[in-house]
Design an enzyme around this catalytic site. Structure first.
Site, PDB file in Angstrom:
ATOM      1  N   GLU A  95      25.085   0.659  17.852  1.00  9.01           N
ATOM      2  CA  GLU A  95      25.879   0.485  18.780  1.00  9.01           C
ATOM      3  C   GLU A  95      25.326   1.028  19.408  1.00  9.01           C
ATOM      4  O   GLU A  95      24.969   2.258  19.876  1.00  9.01           O
ATOM      5  CB  GLU A  95      26.769   0.212  18.314  1.00  9.01           C
ATOM      6  CG  GLU A  95      27.271  -0.616  16.812  1.00  9.01           C
ATOM      7  CD  GLU A  95      29.076  -0.332  16.372  1.00  9.01           C
ATOM      8  OE1 GLU A  95      29.625   0.065  17.288  1.00  9.01           O
ATOM      9  OE2 GLU A  95      29.181  -0.606  15.333  1.00  9.01           O
ATOM     10  N   CYS A 109      27.511   2.162  26.877  1.00  5.48           N
ATOM     11  CA  CYS A 109      28.029   3.644  25.966  1.00  5.48           C
ATOM     12  C   CYS A 109      26.619   3.368  25.329  1.00  5.48           C
ATOM     13  O   CYS A 109      26.314   2.515  24.742  1.00  5.48           O
ATOM     14  CB  CYS A 109      28.890   3.186  25.305  1.00  5.48           C
ATOM     15  SG  CYS A 109      29.486   4.132  24.997  1.00  5.48           S
ATOM     16  N   CYS A 116      27.080   9.664  11.723  1.00  2.60           N
ATOM     17  CA  CYS A 116      27.382  10.601  11.843  1.00  2.60           C
ATOM     18  C   CYS A 116      28.330  11.973  11.114  1.00  2.60           C
ATOM     19  O   CYS A 116      28.692  11.390  10.504  1.00  2.60           O
ATOM     20  CB  CYS A 116      28.575  10.917  12.730  1.00  2.60           C
ATOM     21  SG  CYS A 116      29.308  12.636  13.934  1.00  2.60           S
ATOM     22  N   CYS A 120      34.924  13.448  11.769  1.00  2.00           N
ATOM     23  CA  CYS A 120      36.691  13.306  12.600  1.00  2.00           C
ATOM     24  C   CYS A 120      36.943  11.811  11.560  1.00  2.00           C
ATOM     25  O   CYS A 120      36.416  11.325  11.458  1.00  2.00           O
ATOM     26  CB  CYS A 120      35.924  13.300  13.970  1.00  2.00           C
ATOM     27  SG  CYS A 120      35.331  14.311  14.831  1.00  2.00           S
ATOM     28  N   CYS A 123      37.636   8.339  13.655  1.00  2.00           N
ATOM     29  CA  CYS A 123      36.492   7.978  13.910  1.00  2.00           C
ATOM     30  C   CYS A 123      35.880   6.349  12.691  1.00  2.00           C
ATOM     31  O   CYS A 123      35.219   7.663  11.765  1.00  2.00           O
ATOM     32  CB  CYS A 123      35.679   9.143  14.381  1.00  2.00           C
ATOM     33  SG  CYS A 123      33.978   8.182  14.731  1.00  2.00           S
ATOM     34  N   SER A 198      29.149  13.711  25.394  1.00  2.00           N
ATOM     35  CA  SER A 198      30.165  13.767  25.073  1.00  2.00           C
ATOM     36  C   SER A 198      30.044  14.398  23.820  1.00  2.00           C
ATOM     37  O   SER A 198      28.738  14.240  22.540  1.00  2.00           O
ATOM     38  CB  SER A 198      30.913  12.466  24.697  1.00  2.00           C
ATOM     39  OG  SER A 198      31.904  12.835  23.932  1.00  2.00           O
ATOM     40  N   LEU A 222      38.664  17.127  22.383  1.00  2.00           N
ATOM     41  CA  LEU A 222      38.769  18.204  21.911  1.00  2.00           C
ATOM     42  C   LEU A 222      40.624  17.443  20.748  1.00  2.00           C
ATOM     43  O   LEU A 222      40.026  17.917  19.971  1.00  2.00           O
ATOM     44  CB  LEU A 222      39.926  18.980  23.574  1.00  2.00           C
ATOM     45  CG  LEU A 222      40.644  20.279  22.986  1.00  2.00           C
ATOM     46  CD1 LEU A 222      39.415  20.903  22.787  1.00  2.00           C
ATOM     47  CD2 LEU A 222      41.163  20.537  24.897  1.00  2.00           C
ATOM     48  N   HIS A 223      41.259  17.058  21.368  1.00  2.00           N
ATOM     49  CA  HIS A 223      42.116  15.863  20.904  1.00  2.00           C
ATOM     50  C   HIS A 223      43.437  16.877  19.807  1.00  2.00           C
ATOM     51  O   HIS A 223      44.043  15.949  19.817  1.00  2.00           O
ATOM     52  CB  HIS A 223      41.480  14.963  19.102  1.00  2.00           C
ATOM     53  CG  HIS A 223      40.626  14.440  19.707  1.00  2.00           C
ATOM     54  ND1 HIS A 223      40.422  13.201  20.778  1.00  2.00           N
ATOM     55  CD2 HIS A 223      39.041  14.108  19.380  1.00  2.00           C
ATOM     56  CE1 HIS A 223      39.705  12.997  20.653  1.00  2.00           C
ATOM     57  NE2 HIS A 223      38.614  13.066  19.993  1.00  2.00           N
ATOM     58  N   ASN A 297      41.743   3.894  19.112  1.00  2.00           N
ATOM     59  CA  ASN A 297      41.367   2.741  18.377  1.00  2.00           C
ATOM     60  C   ASN A 297      41.709   2.824  17.015  1.00  2.00           C
ATOM     61  O   ASN A 297      41.202   3.593  16.464  1.00  2.00           O
ATOM     62  CB  ASN A 297      40.274   2.790  18.990  1.00  2.00           C
ATOM     63  CG  ASN A 297      39.473   1.503  19.396  1.00  2.00           C
ATOM     64  OD1 ASN A 297      39.699   0.728  19.335  1.00  2.00           O
ATOM     65  ND2 ASN A 297      38.783   1.630  20.721  1.00  2.00           N
ATOM     66  N   CYS A 340      33.577   2.720  18.914  1.00  2.00           N
ATOM     67  CA  CYS A 340      32.524   4.116  18.057  1.00  2.00           C
ATOM     68  C   CYS A 340      32.585   2.996  16.603  1.00  2.00           C
ATOM     69  O   CYS A 340      33.025   3.765  15.920  1.00  2.00           O
ATOM     70  CB  CYS A 340      32.274   4.872  18.477  1.00  2.00           C
ATOM     71  SG  CYS A 340      32.010   6.133  17.038  1.00  2.00           S
TER      72      CYS A 340
HETATM   73  N1  SAH Z   1      30.660  12.532  18.765  1.00  2.00           N
HETATM   74  C1  SAH Z   1      30.227  12.654  20.274  1.00  2.00           C
HETATM   75  C2  SAH Z   1      30.214  11.541  20.733  1.00  2.00           C
HETATM   76  C3  SAH Z   1      30.496  10.054  20.355  1.00  2.00           C
HETATM   77  S1  SAH Z   1      32.261   9.365  20.490  1.00  2.00           S
HETATM   78  C4  SAH Z   1      32.017  13.181  20.300  1.00  2.00           C
HETATM   79  O1  SAH Z   1      32.431  13.223  19.342  1.00  2.00           O
HETATM   80  O2  SAH Z   1      32.487  14.006  21.360  1.00  2.00           O
HETATM   81  C5  SAH Z   1      33.334   9.373  21.407  1.00  2.00           C
HETATM   82  C6  SAH Z   1      34.496   9.993  21.649  1.00  2.00           C
HETATM   83  O3  SAH Z   1      35.695   8.870  21.640  1.00  2.00           O
HETATM   84  C7  SAH Z   1      34.563  10.607  20.856  1.00  2.00           C
HETATM   85  O4  SAH Z   1      36.200  11.286  22.182  1.00  2.00           O
HETATM   86  C8  SAH Z   1      35.582  10.714  20.460  1.00  2.00           C
HETATM   87  O5  SAH Z   1      36.438  11.125  19.635  1.00  2.00           O
HETATM   88  C9  SAH Z   1      36.253   9.319  21.011  1.00  2.00           C
HETATM   89  N2  SAH Z   1      36.839   8.514  18.875  1.00  2.00           N
HETATM   90  C10 SAH Z   1      36.634   8.551  17.817  1.00  2.00           C
HETATM   91  N3  SAH Z   1      36.532   7.220  17.380  1.00  2.00           N
HETATM   92  C11 SAH Z   1      38.138   7.080  17.894  1.00  2.00           C
HETATM   93  C12 SAH Z   1      39.431   6.463  17.779  1.00  2.00           C
HETATM   94  N4  SAH Z   1      39.120   5.584  16.957  1.00  2.00           N
HETATM   95  N5  SAH Z   1      40.019   6.206  19.074  1.00  2.00           N
HETATM   96  C13 SAH Z   1      39.870   7.070  19.836  1.00  2.00           C
HETATM   97  N6  SAH Z   1      38.648   7.571  20.376  1.00  2.00           N
HETATM   98  C14 SAH Z   1      37.869   7.237  19.380  1.00  2.00           C
HETATM   99 FE1  SF4 Z   2      30.652  11.915  15.099  1.00  2.00          FE
HETATM  100 FE2  SF4 Z   2      31.781  12.195  17.498  1.00  2.00          FE
HETATM  101 FE3  SF4 Z   2      33.384  10.033  15.471  1.00  2.00          FE
HETATM  102 FE4  SF4 Z   2      33.419  13.160  15.360  1.00  2.00          FE
HETATM  103  S1  SF4 Z   2      34.047  11.230  16.959  1.00  2.00           S
HETATM  104  S2  SF4 Z   2      32.565  11.487  13.619  1.00  2.00           S
HETATM  105  S3  SF4 Z   2      31.344  13.142  16.076  1.00  2.00           S
HETATM  106  S4  SF4 Z   2      30.955  10.216  16.496  1.00  2.00           S
END
Ligand code: SAH
Ligand code: SF4
Length: 358
Positions: A95, A109, A116, A120, A123, A198, A222-223, A297, A340
């Site tokens: 995407e 973006c 990945c 996480c 995600c 990122s 960070l989260h 999200n 994402c």
């Molecule tokens: N892998 C990298 C970049 C891609 S994700 C990373 O993790 O930083 C880009 C951003 O979207 C990251 O900060 C990730 O934590 C955040 N993200 C992923 N899923 C999300 C969701 N469901 N809601 C909000 N942010 C999200």
């Molecule tokens: Fe991968 Fe970033 Fe999604 Fe974590 S938030 S699973 S590092 S894409």
């Protein structure tokens, strides 16, 4: 068969020159082709009008200009967001999203991996697992497609964020090659300060990135402000705990003189209390940084919900008491699955439903 063709976007300048030598072409042809690819962003060999016809034919036999097949596109007028799903030569789906801001910024973006490996839990991409790294050309091609779209409308792509599917620092070499290509003044000419990477927080790679001598922006996801809480959301924290991630962030600031961004997805009742904001404020106080607060999200594989606006405001106000600046990132394109990995999940689900029905 098309998989056998050389993808021109994958070639470095040196490799393109080597290809010209192999085809008995003068050296300046490499530069001409490069300009067609990245400056004019042509999609066909016929458009490369200053190349001899025979060379154009040779190129068409041996090479291809990119490898994407567009599978889906969704446009949200409300949030001025365009999301695309592409199929790669081997069938993988990725995407990219274009965001058009009122201040004139046009931000792509883009993804760096299919899937990945970081897992996480909130995600959509993490929930898919890892398929493979994208090549440098596949990373760059996402930008070229949006740049073309904008140029047709008399506009210019101004910014790139590597925040789509995948962990860019896990695909280090190809990501750096792609960044240098995007930045090349003879090509796409996107300023380093207009590119942001990122990362989930891969500590050795953050330091290596800081040592590249680039002015590319760094955002760190960070989260959570304690290791126990971060372990539960981002499994990679067990390998690189918060203290080491912050050390790496400080190293980046020291090497580049740039402020670092921290991303914090606000999850209702999970990481959005004033107490957690205080802990984050304590961690970040005095560091040249900024916090992006993103209400979660929702994704199909995770039960969490976005924080309520009052919680978001209180979180922000608390950070301010510690002298830590933050902005709430508007959730763009929620209506078109612009989070994402979400469009791919949706398209695959539709496909399964159709197969089940048929
Ligand atoms: N892998 C990298 C970049 C891609 S994700 C990373 O993790 O930083 C880009 C951003 O979207 C990251 O900060 C990730 O934590 C955040 N993200 C992923 N899923 C999300 C969701 N469901 N809601 C909000 N942010 C999200
Ligand atoms: Fe991968 Fe970033 Fe999604 Fe974590 S938030 S699973 S590092 S894409």
């Amino acid at each position: 068969m098309t998989e056998m063709l050389i993808n021109l976007y994958d070639l470095s300048d040196a490799e393109l020159s080597a290809l010209m030598a192999e085809l008995d072409q003068p050296a300046f042809r490499a530069r001409q082709i490069s300009e067609w690819l990245y400056k004019h962003k042509v999609a066909t060999f016929e458009a490369m009008t200053n190349l001899p016809k025979a060379l154009r034919q040779q190129l068409a036999v041996k090479t291809r200009i990119g490898s994407f097949e567009q599978v889906a596109e969704q446009h949200s007028v409300e949030s001025a967001t365009t999301k695309r799903l592409y199929r790669l030569a081997d069938g993988q789906l990725i995407e990219s999203v274009l965001m058009e801001y009122d201040d004139g910024r046009r931000t792509a973006c883009i993804s760096t991996q299919a899937g990945c490996a970081m897992g996480c839990i909130f995600c959509a991409t993490g929930q898919m697992g890892f398929a493979r790294h994208l090549s440098a050309g596949e990373i760059v091609e996402q930008v070229i497609h949006f740049a073309r779209l904008l140029e047709r409308e008399g506009e210019r792509l101004s910014n790139v964020v590597l925040m789509g599917m995948g962990e860019p620092l896990h695909n280090y070499e190809n990501t750096m090659r792609a960044i240098r290509r995007l930045n090349d003044p003879n090509g796409l000419n996107i300023g380093q300060r207009h590119i942001t990477l990122s990362t989930v927080g891969l500590v050795p790679e953050i330091k290596r990135f800081a040592d590249e001598g680039l002015q590319v922006g760094l955002a760190i996801s960070l989260h959570a402000a304690t290791d126990a809480e971060r372990n539960a959301l981002l499994p990679i924290n067990r390998r690189y705990p918060i203290r080491e991630v912050l050390d790496a962030a400080r190293y980046y600031v020291q090497k580049t003189g740039r402020r670092v961004t921290f991303e914090w997805a606000l999850i209702r009742g999970e990481n959005d209390t004033v107490e957690q904001a205080e802990r984050l404020g304590t961690l970040l106080r005095g560091l040249l940084c900024h916090v992006n607060l993103i209400p979660l999200n929702p994704t199909s594989g995770y039960g969490g919900a976005p924080s309520d606006p009052e919680r978001v405001d209180a979180f922000r106000a608390t950070l301010a008491r510690y002298g830590v600046s933050s902005t709430v990132r508007v959730r763009r394109g929620i209506d078109i699955q612009a989070g994402c990995g979400q469009l791919k999940t949706e398209v695959l689900r539709r496909g399964r439903r159709q197969r089940a029905a048929g």
